[in-house]
Design an enzyme around this catalytic site. Structure first.
Site, short mmCIF file in Angstrom:
data_model
loop_
_atom_site.label_atom_id
_atom_site.label_comp_id
_atom_site.label_asym_id
_atom_site.label_seq_id
_atom_site.Cartn_x
_atom_site.Cartn_y
_atom_site.Cartn_z
N GLY A 163 0.84 -1.19 0.00
CA GLY A 163 0.00 0.00 0.00
C GLY A 163 0.88 1.24 0.00
O GLY A 163 2.01 1.20 0.49
N GLU A 173 -3.60 2.93 5.20
CA GLU A 173 -3.37 3.97 4.19
C GLU A 173 -4.27 5.18 4.43
O GLU A 173 -3.86 6.33 4.22
CB GLU A 173 -3.59 3.41 2.79
N CYS A 206 5.64 -0.03 7.47
CA CYS A 206 5.31 1.12 6.64
C CYS A 206 6.53 1.49 5.80
O CYS A 206 7.64 1.55 6.33
CB CYS A 206 4.91 2.30 7.53
N LEU A 207 6.32 1.75 4.51
CA LEU A 207 7.45 2.12 3.64
C LEU A 207 8.10 3.43 4.09
O LEU A 207 9.24 3.69 3.75
CB LEU A 207 6.97 2.24 2.19
N GLN A 254 3.05 9.90 1.14
CA GLN A 254 4.33 9.18 1.20
C GLN A 254 5.22 9.44 0.00
O GLN A 254 6.39 9.07 0.00
CB GLN A 254 4.08 7.67 1.31
N HIS A 278 -2.78 7.55 6.74
CA HIS A 278 -1.75 8.42 6.15
C HIS A 278 -2.36 9.73 5.63
O HIS A 278 -1.72 10.78 5.65
CB HIS A 278 -1.05 7.72 4.99
NI NI Z 1 2.42 3.34 5.81
#
Ligand code: NI
Length: 164
Positions: free
Chosen positions: A44, A131, A88-89, A49, A134
């Site tokens: 995701g 997501e 989380c990326l 991001q 975010h």
């Molecule tokens: Ni994330």
């Protein structure tokens, strides 16, 4: 390739703005986000991001097509909750168990600007909630007890320092 920003970038802590019109540049952004998500082996990715403070995210869970959610809203949640490990990326290398509703109903717009609703459970429901957070400047760490969050971030900073 879009670059994925990591904490403590300001954009990750801000509320993203609604998208007024689903036009070609929004669709292009979404497709570029799907590419960046795949390249990072994520499931995701939300627009903040990639340093774009707009309300959209993309998801691809195993054996599913990439899905795009524009101006998403959660319109229903299960009473039942589940504990599941999240990462989380934008916080690479950190993982923690988070408790969230097991199932959600989400309403959003697709790449043609048409509204849809989706009932999701399991991993897909989990990623949708992560997501959507975010888009409101909320990270999965914010769901942890304060002491646990602070301990993890302290260790995280130390790990970053060690790499440099
Ligand atoms: Ni994330």
């Amino acid at each position: 390739m879009l670059e994925i920003v990591t904490i403590p970038a300001d954009v990750l802590y801000q509320k993203a703005q609604p998208i007024r019109e689903v036009n070609a540049s929004i669709v292009e952004l979404a497709d570029n986000m799907i590419d960046a998500m795949h390249a990072a082996q994520g499931i995701g990715l939300a627009a903040p991001q990639v340093d774009v403070p707009l309300r959209l995210f993309v998801i691809r869970v195993v054996d599913d097509e990439p899905r795009l959610f524009i101006n998403p809203e959660i319109i229903g949640t299960s009473v039942e909750t589940v504990r599941m490990e999240e990462g989380c990326l934008s916080i690479p290398g950190l993982y923690a168990d988070v408790v969230r509703p097991r199932a959600v109903e989400v309403q959003a717009y697709n790449r043609r600007g048409r509204p849809f609703t989706l009932q999701a459970e399991g991993l897909l429901a989990r990623v949708i909630q992560h997501e959507l957070d975010h888009l409101n400047g909320v990270l999965f760490l914010d769901h942890l007890a304060e002491r646990k969050r602070e301990r993890m971030l302290r260790n995280y900073d130390a790990a970053q320092y060690a790499q440099s």
